[in-house]
Scaffold this motif. Structure first.
Motif, mmCIF file in Angstrom:
data_model
loop_
_atom_site.group_PDB
_atom_site.id
_atom_site.type_symbol
_atom_site.label_atom_id
_atom_site.label_comp_id
_atom_site.label_asym_id
_atom_site.label_seq_id
_atom_site.Cartn_x
_atom_site.Cartn_y
_atom_site.Cartn_z
ATOM 1 N N ASN A 54 -7.007 -3.062 2.736
ATOM 2 C CA ASN A 54 -5.642 -3.598 2.601
ATOM 3 C C ASN A 54 -5.553 -5.114 2.785
ATOM 4 O O ASN A 54 -4.482 -5.635 3.077
ATOM 5 C CB ASN A 54 -4.703 -2.927 3.616
ATOM 6 N N HIS A 168 1.193 9.666 2.256
ATOM 7 C CA HIS A 168 0.265 9.328 1.177
ATOM 8 C C HIS A 168 -0.561 10.562 0.844
ATOM 9 O O HIS A 168 -1.015 11.277 1.746
ATOM 10 C CB HIS A 168 -0.667 8.185 1.582
ATOM 11 N N GLY A 174 -0.595 4.315 -1.663
ATOM 12 C CA GLY A 174 -0.382 2.874 -1.797
ATOM 13 C C GLY A 174 1.099 2.577 -1.653
ATOM 14 O O GLY A 174 1.700 2.818 -0.609
ATOM 15 N N ASN A 175 1.713 2.086 -2.713
ATOM 16 C CA ASN A 175 3.158 1.856 -2.719
ATOM 17 C C ASN A 175 3.855 3.187 -2.985
ATOM 18 O O ASN A 175 4.514 3.390 -4.003
ATOM 19 C CB ASN A 175 3.518 0.819 -3.777
ATOM 20 N N THR A 176 3.706 4.089 -2.055
ATOM 21 C CA THR A 176 4.146 5.476 -2.229
ATOM 22 C C THR A 176 5.663 5.594 -2.362
ATOM 23 O O THR A 176 6.417 4.879 -1.670
ATOM 24 C CB THR A 176 3.676 6.335 -1.037
ATOM 25 N N TYR A 246 0.460 -4.550 3.005
ATOM 26 C CA TYR A 246 1.814 -4.088 3.295
ATOM 27 C C TYR A 246 2.687 -5.217 3.843
ATOM 28 O O TYR A 246 3.806 -5.444 3.339
ATOM 29 C CB TYR A 246 1.772 -2.894 4.236
ATOM 30 N N GLY A 249 3.565 -7.500 1.028
ATOM 31 C CA GLY A 249 4.533 -6.911 0.121
ATOM 32 C C GLY A 249 5.954 -7.061 0.607
ATOM 33 O O GLY A 249 6.908 -7.063 -0.191
#
Length: 286
Positions: A54, A168, A174-176, A246, A249
């Motif tokens: 990550n 997940h 990931g970007n679940t 994360y 993001g």
């Protein structure tokens, strides 16, 4: 160190949990109070960085400087002591794989020592804030990720006003899409003690903060995206990551480190970037 694997209802050291035990038909199968002189390694594995995921900026090490138990005033309100996971500035740290890091921290898990299927997993925690500080309490299955299934009971990336929950698995990772931000009421934040939990059944996962439902996920919701990956044993993980995908993001920060602000770097340098864990428990219905 008191570490219990019990088949009877435990008497917890907090009023809320005591009331919950009396008013529900549950049994406690694990209660870790972190009240000894050192981490109970019969229950916990201490991870050492190998492959970094990550784009996280820390190395995980096995050190008394990043992972230790405290008592009394140092426990900051945890009556019987607490676990501390602390991030430190350590420029030029080189892992055995010859990877370079400027920060060190800690991550522990119960893999092969305690694993469970269904029940309620809870932890009472007090968290650090600052853009890019990324503590988490989660559970993971054995095998390849994401097929093994991951339950993120609590994550935060430095915003004091919310924590997130997520799942997940195959088709949702990931970007679940199976994720939710739980915001605190005004005057409440992650720097205070809170109980983070998930009630896990064969067909649903119900996330809670301080016993209040914040997010409900059903098997039908998950199966819109992929296979239900939550019918296998999971082990617990507690960790404190620094920067990474994360946080970036959310905060969009790339300098001075990916996902980590200068203010948070200064906080780490001053020795103020730490999380405390009062206790961890697993309960099941009788």
């Amino acid at each position: 160190m008191r570490y219990f694997i019990l088949l009877i209802t435990a008497c917890f050291c907090t009023a809320n949990l005591s009331a919950q035990s009396k008013n529900s038909k549950t049994k406690t199968v694990l209660f870790e109070d972190f009240n000894g002189k050192s981490l109970n390694r019969k229950l916990w594995n201490v991870e050492i960085t190998g492959q970094t995921n990550n784009n996280e900026q820390q190395a995980y090490v096995d050190s008394a400087s990043t992972l230790y138990l405290v008592q009394g005033k140092n426990a900051e309100g945890a009556r019987n002591g607490a676990l501390v996971i602390k991030a430190l500035y350590h420029p030029g740290f080189i892992s055995k794989e010859q990877h370079h890091y400027d920060f060190i921290s800690a991550r522990i898990n119960t893999r092969a020592k305690f694993e469970f299927t269904y029940g309620t997993a809870s932890a009472r925690m007090k968290l650090a804030t600052g853009a890019g500080l990324w503590p988490a309490f989660w559970a993971l299955g054995e095998g390849s990720w994401p097929d093994c299934g991951e339950i993120d009971i609590m994550e935060t990336v430095g915003d004091s006003s919310w924590v997130s929950h997520a799942l997940h698995g195959p088709g949702y990772f990931g970007n679940t899409p199976i994720a939710y931000r739980a915001f605190f009421q005004k005057g409440v934040d992650v720097k205070q003690w809170h109980v983070y939990s998930v009630d896990w059944t064969p067909n649903s996962l119900t996330f809670k903060v301080d016993q209040k439902v914040t997010y409900l996920v059903t098997r039908a919701m998950v199966e819109k995206y992929g296979r239900w990956a939550f019918d296998n044993p999971k082990f617990l993980i507690l960790n404190f990551a620094i920067g990474g995908g994360y946080p970036n993001g959310v905060n969009k920060i790339t300098e001075p480190y990916f996902g980590l602000s200068q203010q948070s770097v200064d906080q780490i340098k001053s020795g103020q970037a730490k999380i405390l864990v009062d206790w961890v428990s697993i309960t099941k219905n009788k």
